[in-house]
Design an enzyme around this catalytic site. Structure first.
Site, short mmCIF file in Angstrom:
data_model
loop_
_atom_site.label_atom_id
_atom_site.label_comp_id
_atom_site.label_asym_id
_atom_site.label_seq_id
_atom_site.Cartn_x
_atom_site.Cartn_y
_atom_site.Cartn_z
N TYR A 96 7.44 70.40 -125.82
CA TYR A 96 6.75 71.26 -124.85
C TYR A 96 6.83 72.69 -125.38
O TYR A 96 7.10 72.90 -126.58
CB TYR A 96 7.45 71.07 -123.49
CG TYR A 96 6.71 71.60 -122.31
CD1 TYR A 96 5.39 71.21 -122.04
CD2 TYR A 96 7.30 72.51 -121.43
CE1 TYR A 96 4.70 71.71 -120.94
CE2 TYR A 96 6.62 73.01 -120.33
CZ TYR A 96 5.32 72.61 -120.10
OH TYR A 96 4.64 73.10 -119.02
N ARG A 149 -8.32 76.78 -123.31
CA ARG A 149 -7.30 77.82 -123.10
C ARG A 149 -5.94 77.15 -123.24
O ARG A 149 -5.32 76.79 -122.26
CB ARG A 149 -7.49 78.46 -121.71
CG ARG A 149 -6.81 79.75 -121.47
CD ARG A 149 -5.29 79.62 -121.27
NE ARG A 149 -4.86 79.22 -119.95
CZ ARG A 149 -3.82 78.40 -119.73
NH1 ARG A 149 -3.12 77.87 -120.71
NH2 ARG A 149 -3.50 78.10 -118.50
N LYS A 167 2.63 67.14 -121.83
CA LYS A 167 2.79 67.12 -120.36
C LYS A 167 3.16 65.71 -119.89
O LYS A 167 4.00 65.54 -119.01
CB LYS A 167 1.50 67.58 -119.68
CG LYS A 167 1.14 69.04 -119.91
CD LYS A 167 1.75 69.96 -118.85
CE LYS A 167 1.47 71.43 -119.17
NZ LYS A 167 2.10 72.35 -118.24
N GLU A 238 -5.71 70.47 -117.03
CA GLU A 238 -4.75 71.29 -117.77
C GLU A 238 -5.44 72.13 -118.84
O GLU A 238 -6.22 71.61 -119.64
CB GLU A 238 -3.73 70.36 -118.45
CG GLU A 238 -2.55 71.07 -119.04
CD GLU A 238 -1.60 71.64 -117.99
OE1 GLU A 238 -1.24 70.91 -117.05
OE2 GLU A 238 -1.23 72.82 -118.11
N ASP A 239 -5.13 73.40 -118.84
CA ASP A 239 -5.55 74.31 -119.92
C ASP A 239 -7.06 74.30 -120.18
O ASP A 239 -7.51 74.40 -121.33
CB ASP A 239 -4.75 74.03 -121.19
CG ASP A 239 -3.30 74.53 -121.03
OD1 ASP A 239 -2.89 74.86 -119.90
OD2 ASP A 239 -2.57 74.58 -122.04
N ASP A 261 -2.99 72.13 -112.79
CA ASP A 261 -1.59 72.50 -113.04
C ASP A 261 -1.43 74.01 -113.24
O ASP A 261 -0.47 74.61 -112.77
CB ASP A 261 -1.11 71.74 -114.28
CG ASP A 261 0.35 71.94 -114.56
OD1 ASP A 261 1.13 72.02 -113.60
OD2 ASP A 261 0.72 72.01 -115.75
N ASP A 262 -2.37 74.63 -113.96
CA ASP A 262 -2.24 76.06 -114.27
C ASP A 262 -2.44 76.93 -113.04
O ASP A 262 -1.83 77.99 -112.92
CB ASP A 262 -3.25 76.43 -115.37
CG ASP A 262 -3.01 75.60 -116.61
OD1 ASP A 262 -1.95 75.76 -117.22
OD2 ASP A 262 -3.86 74.73 -116.92
N ASN A 401 2.92 81.81 -122.09
CA ASN A 401 3.39 80.91 -123.14
C ASN A 401 2.48 80.96 -124.35
O ASN A 401 1.31 81.32 -124.21
CB ASN A 401 3.40 79.46 -122.61
CG ASN A 401 4.35 79.31 -121.45
OD1 ASN A 401 5.47 79.74 -121.50
ND2 ASN A 401 3.86 78.72 -120.37
N1 LIG Z 1 4.72 79.62 -116.98
C1 LIG Z 1 3.79 78.77 -116.60
O1 LIG Z 1 4.08 77.74 -115.99
C2 LIG Z 1 2.36 79.04 -116.92
C3 LIG Z 1 2.01 80.06 -117.76
N2 LIG Z 1 0.69 80.29 -118.03
C4 LIG Z 1 0.39 81.32 -119.01
O2 LIG Z 1 -0.34 82.36 -118.43
C5 LIG Z 1 -1.24 82.90 -119.39
C6 LIG Z 1 -2.61 83.01 -118.77
O3 LIG Z 1 -3.07 81.76 -118.37
P1 LIG Z 1 -4.31 81.65 -117.34
O4 LIG Z 1 -4.08 82.46 -116.14
O5 LIG Z 1 -4.55 80.21 -117.15
O6 LIG Z 1 -5.47 82.27 -118.23
P2 LIG Z 1 -6.84 82.92 -117.75
O7 LIG Z 1 -7.69 82.96 -118.95
O8 LIG Z 1 -7.34 82.24 -116.54
O9 LIG Z 1 -6.42 84.41 -117.33
C7 LIG Z 1 -5.99 85.36 -118.24
C8 LIG Z 1 -6.03 86.69 -117.54
O10 LIG Z 1 -5.44 87.66 -118.41
C9 LIG Z 1 -6.24 88.82 -118.32
N3 LIG Z 1 -6.09 89.67 -119.50
C10 LIG Z 1 -6.49 89.44 -120.76
N4 LIG Z 1 -6.19 90.49 -121.54
C11 LIG Z 1 -5.59 91.40 -120.75
C12 LIG Z 1 -5.06 92.69 -120.96
N5 LIG Z 1 -5.07 93.26 -122.16
N6 LIG Z 1 -4.50 93.33 -119.92
C13 LIG Z 1 -4.47 92.77 -118.69
N7 LIG Z 1 -4.96 91.54 -118.43
C14 LIG Z 1 -5.53 90.88 -119.45
C15 LIG Z 1 -7.65 88.31 -118.18
O11 LIG Z 1 -8.46 89.36 -117.68
P3 LIG Z 1 -10.02 89.17 -117.30
O12 LIG Z 1 -9.99 88.42 -115.99
O13 LIG Z 1 -10.50 90.56 -117.16
O14 LIG Z 1 -10.63 88.41 -118.41
C16 LIG Z 1 -7.43 87.17 -117.19
O15 LIG Z 1 -7.47 87.63 -115.87
C17 LIG Z 1 -1.14 81.99 -120.62
O16 LIG Z 1 -0.31 82.59 -121.58
C18 LIG Z 1 -0.47 80.76 -120.11
O17 LIG Z 1 0.35 80.15 -121.09
C19 LIG Z 1 -0.31 79.58 -117.44
C20 LIG Z 1 -0.01 78.55 -116.60
C21 LIG Z 1 1.36 78.17 -116.33
C1 LIG Z 2 2.84 75.99 -118.85
C2 LIG Z 2 1.39 75.89 -118.88
O1 LIG Z 2 0.82 75.02 -118.25
C3 LIG Z 2 0.64 76.84 -119.65
O2 LIG Z 2 1.20 77.76 -120.22
O3 LIG Z 2 -0.58 76.66 -119.70
MG LIG Z 3 -1.17 74.77 -118.83
#
Ligand SMILES: NC(=O)C1=CN([C@@H]2O[C@H](COP(=O)(O)OP(=O)(O)OC[C@H]3O[C@@H](n4cnc5c(N)ncnc54)[C@H](OP(=O)(O)O)[C@@H]3O)[C@@H](O)[C@H]2O)C=CC1
Ligand SMILES: CC(=O)C(=O)O
Ligand SMILES: [Mg+2]
Length: 539
Positions: A96, A149, A167, A238-239, A261-262, A401
């Site tokens: 993971y 993603r 997963k 997922e992703d 999941d995200d 991540n």
């Molecule tokens: N710990 C956990 O369990 C999880 C962690 N994550 C992590 O979260 C991260 C994002 O995932 P996710 O939300 O699905 O991705 P998305 O693509 O849905 O969202 C990413 C967001 O980041 C913003 N962004 C990009 N660049 C910048 C910047 N320079 N400054 C501020 N904001 C910025 C984007 O802005 P805009 O909307 O303007 O494009 C967007 O809103 C990943 O690294 C993922 O690994 C995700 C799910 C679970």
């Molecule tokens: C943990 C997870 O689901 C992610 O980073 O996308």
């Molecule tokens: Mg994920």
């Protein structure tokens, strides 16, 4: 006759679900035509695990250690899961995050064994045939991605298959979902990743990513056909890329047994971490204000569940929404912004325009910041020091991540806040000694909840997964955090307890399904005992 017996034995050795390798007893070897096909020694499970550990220890690099586990996964599943269950702390960062990120980046170059289902755009209209090719008679859980993603690493195309595989390994190791009843799936509509497209070894469809009707129809066809063959299957999205993730959840959440999941799993784990932080800080949940770095799937998923939890405590929804603010790639999300995506609109408050995150922290004075934008080191010393100046116990969640995308590491978070941060991270960080204290940070990662959520839904044969199930999972997880955990800075339970955690979450989610008329079977008198009994254990 002899030939038939031999074939039977060879089949067992060649089938990862049935193979026990050197653990086959002398009697089993005789009964199954295995004599002579294995050396004389019969190993105990513990000896088998010791042998695998010795092999892994020969390698320094996590990717090489992963490859040892991966070959086991393909040949002796029972031993693979015995390793994962008995050495979760050591193996989880390999199968993971963070190593699975590197696995995906190099997936085309380390590809060895067929695993899971690739549904490519070229096969649109024929998905039923692909599903008929799957050897699984029953499937309880599908994890499906389109690879757009992958963690914070962007579009990895078909290489993203490492994520559903990882997963589902956790579904079995952490929550006892029968591995023979899981199916990782990649919807391959191409990739916009130039490195993949230029890589002669790339395993996926070599074309620009399809969008619109082509994408939607292929996903619809896959879901229809998967459910036709396995009507009770749970589908975990997922992703997926941001736009498709929200659209698919909207399209299916009220119709079939599925969740994202995200968006939703992450929300439950983050809310549980917030509940733990509230216990430490002594500052009420209703007094918390959160500023998110990121405004995508994870950010608005978490914000929406925090709002639901506040509403559940009696706060009006409009007021609850004001407790969450978002900062995206264009700056602070405010009422002045136009053309905002639907998921951001509830959080477009009357706030000053801020173009840096530090400005936004100063303007909003949050009690917690949540990093979910894959912007490494965005929680720098200045941001962290500002949070420590505003709050006695600042909540700092660096959830992106893999580790290379984390907003800050554990040591930086504790040092810059004089050891006062209430810290959690998406990927693991080792314990740190700061300001004379020993901190054991734990992962605010959906892996604490999705296995238990899925277990509960599958156990109860649930029809769908409403928001109440995610609130239930968050509260159940938070309740399992002990005072000893909190005293060492851990906002989550130890990974060594993860099967117990999943059983408790599974039982609570199943109970929710029974109480809300969503279950497809009879409620057992003792749900926890029945769920525990349902869980697969490697022998
Ligand atoms: N710990 C956990 O369990 C999880 C962690 N994550 C992590 O979260 C991260 C994002 O995932 P996710 O939300 O699905 O991705 P998305 O693509 O849905 O969202 C990413 C967001 O980041 C913003 N962004 C990009 N660049 C910048 C910047 N320079 N400054 C501020 N904001 C910025 C984007 O802005 P805009 O909307 O303007 O494009 C967007 O809103 C990943 O690294 C993922 O690994 C995700 C799910 C679970
Ligand atoms: C943990 C997870 O689901 C992610 O980073 O996308
Ligand atoms: Mg994920």
């Amino acid at each position: 006759m002899t030939e038939c017996k031999t074939t039977h034995g060879v089949k067992k050795l060649g089938c990862p679900h049935l193979n026990r390798g050197l653990a086959f007893t002398k009697e089993e070897r005789a009964a199954n035509g295995l004599e002579g096909l294995l050396p004389a020694a019969v190993s105990t499970g513990d000896e088998q695990v010791a042998r695998v550990k010795e092999m892994m220890n020969r390698f320094e690099r996590p990717l090489d250690k992963f490859l040892v586990l991966d070959s086991l996964h393909a040949t002796d599943e029972n031993l693979y899961f015995k390793m994962l269950v008995e050495h979760t702390d050591e193996c989880m960062p390999l199968v993971y995050t963070p190593t699975v990120g590197e696995v995906c980046q190099k997936f085309s170059h380390i590809y060895r064994y067929p695993r899971g289902l690739f549904v490519s755009l070229e096969q649109k209209g024929r998905v039923a045939e692909l599903i008929a090719n799957c050897p699984q008679k029953d499937v309880d859980v599908i994890v499906v991605t389109d690879g757009q993603r992958i963690l914070g690493l962007g579009d990895l195309g078909a290489n993203g298959m490492g994520i559903p595989v990882g997963k589902l390994s956790l579904y079995t190791a952490c929550a006892g979902i029968n591995p023979a009843k899981t199916l990782p799936v990649t919807i391959d509509v191409g990739t916009n990743n130039p490195e993949n497209l230029a890589d002669p070894l790339y395993i996926g469809l070599r074309r620009e990513r399809a969008t619109g009707a082509d994408f939607d129809e292929l996903v619809d066809e896959f879901i229809t056909e998967a459910r036709r063959r396995w009507p009770n299957v749970l589908i975990q999205f997922e992703d997926f890329g941001n736009h498709n993730a929200f659209a698919l959840l909207e399209r299916y959440r009220d119709k079939i047994l599925c969740f994202n999941d995200d968006i939703q799993g992450t929300a439950a784990v983050a809310l549980a971490g917030v509940y733990s932080a509230v216990r430490v800080s002594g500052r009420k949940f209703s007094e918390q204000r959160f500023l998110f770095l990121g405004a995508g799937e994870a950010a608005t998923g978490i914000a929406d569940l925090i709002v639901d939890a506040l509403v559940d405590e009696g706060m009006p929804r409009e007021e609850a929404r004001k407790h969450c603010a978002l900062f995206d790639s264009k700056g602070l999300v405010t009422a002045n912004r136009t053309g905002l995506a639907a998921n951001k609109q509830p959080y477009a408050h009357d706030l000053p325009d801020c173009t840096t995150f530090l400005e936004a922290v100063k303007a909003i004075r949050p009690t917690g910041i949540v990093g979910v934008a894959a912007q490494p080191k965005a929680f720098n010393e200045e941001v962290l020091a500002e949070m420590a100046a505003i709050n006695e116990r600042p909540i700092i969640f660096a959830l992106s991540n893999p580790t290379s995308r984390a907003e800050c590491d554990a040591e930086t978070a504790y040092r810059a806040t004089e050891g006062r941060a209430l810290f959690a991270s998406g990927s693991p960080f080792a314990p740190v000694d700061v300001c004379g204290r020993h901190f054991v940070p734990r992962q605010g990662n959906n892996s604490y909840v999705f296995p238990g959520l899925g277990l509960g839904a599958v156990f109860a044969n649930a029809r769908m997964m409403p928001t109440g199930m995610f609130l239930t999972a968050a509260r159940e997880l938070a309740a399992l955090v002990s005072e000893e955990d909190l005293a060492q800075g851990s906002l989550y339970p130890s990974l060594s307890e993860v099967r117990h955690v999943s059983m408790k979450i599974g039982a609570a989610v199943a109970a929710y399904a029974y109480e809300h008329g969503l279950a497809g079977n009879e409620r057992p008198s003792d749900i926890e005992a029945a769920v525990a009994d349902f869980m697969y254990r490697p022998e």
